[in-house]
Write an enzyme that holds these catalytic residues in place. Sequence first.
Site, PDB file in Angstrom:
ATOM      1  N   SER A  20      31.303  38.395  10.717  1.00  0.00           N
ATOM      2  CA  SER A  20      32.489  37.523  10.809  1.00  0.00           C
ATOM      3  C   SER A  20      32.312  36.211  10.059  1.00  0.00           C
ATOM      4  O   SER A  20      31.237  35.594  10.097  1.00  0.00           O
ATOM      5  CB  SER A  20      32.771  37.210  12.283  1.00  0.00           C
ATOM      6  OG  SER A  20      33.733  36.182  12.389  1.00  0.00           O
ATOM      7  N   TYR A  75      31.206  33.844  20.121  1.00  0.00           N
ATOM      8  CA  TYR A  75      31.564  34.953  19.231  1.00  0.00           C
ATOM      9  C   TYR A  75      30.842  34.828  17.892  1.00  0.00           C
ATOM     10  O   TYR A  75      30.289  35.804  17.361  1.00  0.00           O
ATOM     11  CB  TYR A  75      33.081  34.981  19.021  1.00  0.00           C
ATOM     12  CG  TYR A  75      33.523  36.068  18.076  1.00  0.00           C
ATOM     13  CD1 TYR A  75      33.514  37.396  18.455  1.00  0.00           C
ATOM     14  CD2 TYR A  75      33.943  35.757  16.772  1.00  0.00           C
ATOM     15  CE1 TYR A  75      33.912  38.399  17.578  1.00  0.00           C
ATOM     16  CE2 TYR A  75      34.341  36.753  15.897  1.00  0.00           C
ATOM     17  CZ  TYR A  75      34.324  38.066  16.305  1.00  0.00           C
ATOM     18  OH  TYR A  75      34.699  39.057  15.436  1.00  0.00           O
ATOM     19  N   VAL A  82      46.226  35.517  15.128  1.00  0.00           N
ATOM     20  CA  VAL A  82      47.422  34.669  15.045  1.00  0.00           C
ATOM     21  C   VAL A  82      48.567  35.346  14.282  1.00  0.00           C
ATOM     22  O   VAL A  82      49.728  35.213  14.668  1.00  0.00           O
ATOM     23  CB  VAL A  82      47.082  33.284  14.457  1.00  0.00           C
ATOM     24  CG1 VAL A  82      46.669  33.371  12.984  1.00  0.00           C
ATOM     25  CG2 VAL A  82      48.232  32.312  14.634  1.00  0.00           C
TER      26      VAL A  82
HETATM   27  C1  UD1 Z   1      37.870  34.117  13.989  1.00  0.00           C
HETATM   28  C2  UD1 Z   1      37.200  34.309  12.650  1.00  0.00           C
HETATM   29  C3  UD1 Z   1      37.603  35.643  12.055  1.00  0.00           C
HETATM   30  C4  UD1 Z   1      37.373  36.754  13.057  1.00  0.00           C
HETATM   31  C5  UD1 Z   1      38.159  36.464  14.314  1.00  0.00           C
HETATM   32  C6  UD1 Z   1      37.942  37.541  15.372  1.00  0.00           C
HETATM   33  C7  UD1 Z   1      37.030  32.006  11.779  1.00  0.00           C
HETATM   34  C8  UD1 Z   1      37.405  31.090  10.680  1.00  0.00           C
HETATM   35  N1  UD1 Z   1      37.571  33.241  11.724  1.00  0.00           N
HETATM   36  O1  UD1 Z   1      39.228  33.995  13.758  1.00  0.00           O
HETATM   37  O2  UD1 Z   1      36.857  35.897  10.886  1.00  0.00           O
HETATM   38  O3  UD1 Z   1      37.789  37.968  12.502  1.00  0.00           O
HETATM   39  O4  UD1 Z   1      37.693  35.236  14.842  1.00  0.00           O
HETATM   40  O5  UD1 Z   1      38.718  37.312  16.493  1.00  0.00           O
HETATM   41  O6  UD1 Z   1      36.257  31.696  12.650  1.00  0.00           O
HETATM   42  N2  UD1 Z   1      46.299  30.115  16.682  1.00  0.00           N
HETATM   43  C9  UD1 Z   1      47.536  29.534  16.890  1.00  0.00           C
HETATM   44  N3  UD1 Z   1      48.394  30.165  17.730  1.00  0.00           N
HETATM   45  C10 UD1 Z   1      48.100  31.341  18.354  1.00  0.00           C
HETATM   46  C11 UD1 Z   1      46.848  31.930  18.124  1.00  0.00           C
HETATM   47  C12 UD1 Z   1      45.960  31.283  17.275  1.00  0.00           C
HETATM   48  O7  UD1 Z   1      47.839  28.480  16.374  1.00  0.00           O
HETATM   49  O8  UD1 Z   1      48.964  31.846  19.101  1.00  0.00           O
HETATM   50  C13 UD1 Z   1      45.382  29.452  15.747  1.00  0.00           C
HETATM   51  C14 UD1 Z   1      43.939  29.296  16.209  1.00  0.00           C
HETATM   52  O9  UD1 Z   1      43.764  28.139  16.967  1.00  0.00           O
HETATM   53  C15 UD1 Z   1      43.218  29.266  14.860  1.00  0.00           C
HETATM   54  C16 UD1 Z   1      44.062  30.174  13.962  1.00  0.00           C
HETATM   55  O10 UD1 Z   1      45.318  30.276  14.596  1.00  0.00           O
HETATM   56  O11 UD1 Z   1      43.238  27.957  14.325  1.00  0.00           O
HETATM   57  C17 UD1 Z   1      43.482  31.573  13.831  1.00  0.00           C
HETATM   58  O12 UD1 Z   1      43.171  32.059  15.127  1.00  0.00           O
HETATM   59  P1  UD1 Z   1      42.769  33.580  15.373  1.00  0.00           P
HETATM   60  O13 UD1 Z   1      43.753  34.470  14.743  1.00  0.00           O
HETATM   61  O14 UD1 Z   1      42.482  33.740  16.831  1.00  0.00           O
HETATM   62  O15 UD1 Z   1      41.465  33.758  14.527  1.00  0.00           O
HETATM   63  P2  UD1 Z   1      40.150  32.805  14.296  1.00  0.00           P
HETATM   64  O16 UD1 Z   1      39.663  32.277  15.579  1.00  0.00           O
HETATM   65  O17 UD1 Z   1      40.380  31.919  13.149  1.00  0.00           O
END
Ligand code: UD1
Length: 313
Positions: A120, A144, A188
């Site tokens: 990841s 994670y 997301v």
């Molecule tokens: C992380 C890893 C990614 C991995 C994933 C597995 C990083 C940069 N990426 O993804 O490689 O595959 O974990 O789960 O660490 N968000 C919102 N609204 C929502 C949901 C999320 O704003 O309803 C935001 C989160 O706060 C984040 C972004 O969207 O800033 C992406 O979140 P998410 O899709 O959960 O993935 P990462 O945590 O970035």
Amino acid sequence: MKVYVVTGGAGFIGSAVVRTLLAQGAGTVRVVDNFLTGRESNLSDIRSRVELDQSDIRDYNALAAAIRGADIVFHLAAIPSVPRSIQDPAPSHQVNIDGTFNVLRASVEAKVERVVYAASSSAYGDTEVLPKVESMPPRPQSPYAVQKLAGEYYSSVFHSCFGLETVALRFFNVYGERQDPSSPYSGVLSLFFKALIERRSPTIFGDGEQTRDFTYVEDVAALCWKAASAPGVAGKMYNAGNGHRYSLNSVWDLLQKIEGVSLRPQYGPSRVGDVRDSQADTTAARRDLGHAPQYTLEQGLRRTLAWYKSCST
Ligand code: UD1
């Protein structure tokens, strides 16, 4: 004909890897999935062409039996999600670290040719420089990220100590068909697609200016396929990203434009453990694995949106 095992093969990314293998004319494809987050329906169109083994990778004996006879193993079974690993760290530790150890150990025992491991991008954490290059020191910021990094280290050491060929691919925020939007821990973009189709405002954590290298699932599956046979890469780790970064605000704007709607997001507090910016340097994957991503963000979004719509009708 080779025998391929895909752990997590009933999951969102795993089932895309399975489809790619079948499209490449793979002989035998065996899916190992405990259906914790995977679903048999992800394989419905290809169910008759794959073997399905419902073993849990935490159960060594069951897993070893499932891997016996395999030539290539794609290890995608995991409990994903940064916030989930903070809320409830023990299950993800057991699956992502102990389970990965089991997959590697069983692969040595079965004399598997190569294991391709789904690592990841979270392992990088916040870096001072973008894009993120494989040579940067890791800075995990969540359980994670630590777990996925441990799997990388184990993959490398299983190569150097036990002679098992391994290739770790750091997936960068994968999105696409079959990503499940039904959990608060869902990726997301799956939540964005659901909100868009239901004409609801999405929730954005923080100011929405954090960036991600959103990577289309077909590109990741193609890279996994190439990593299974590329020469001279055993024991190494590569980025599996698109090479660009987009803020959440800009992606939501693009989706609204594609759909011709106007829905202001709701903003909430930033998530603990969240990385601010993420973008892959794709140079090494291009050079060593012969991989160039095929889909722009807009192309991937359009294809994925069409799929979610076809499911909601
Ligand atoms: C992380 C890893 C990614 C991995 C994933 C597995 C990083 C940069 N990426 O993804 O490689 O595959 O974990 O789960 O660490 N968000 C919102 N609204 C929502 C949901 C999320 O704003 O309803 C935001 C989160 O706060 C984040 C972004 O969207 O800033 C992406 O979140 P998410 O899709 O959960 O993935 P990462 O945590 O970035």
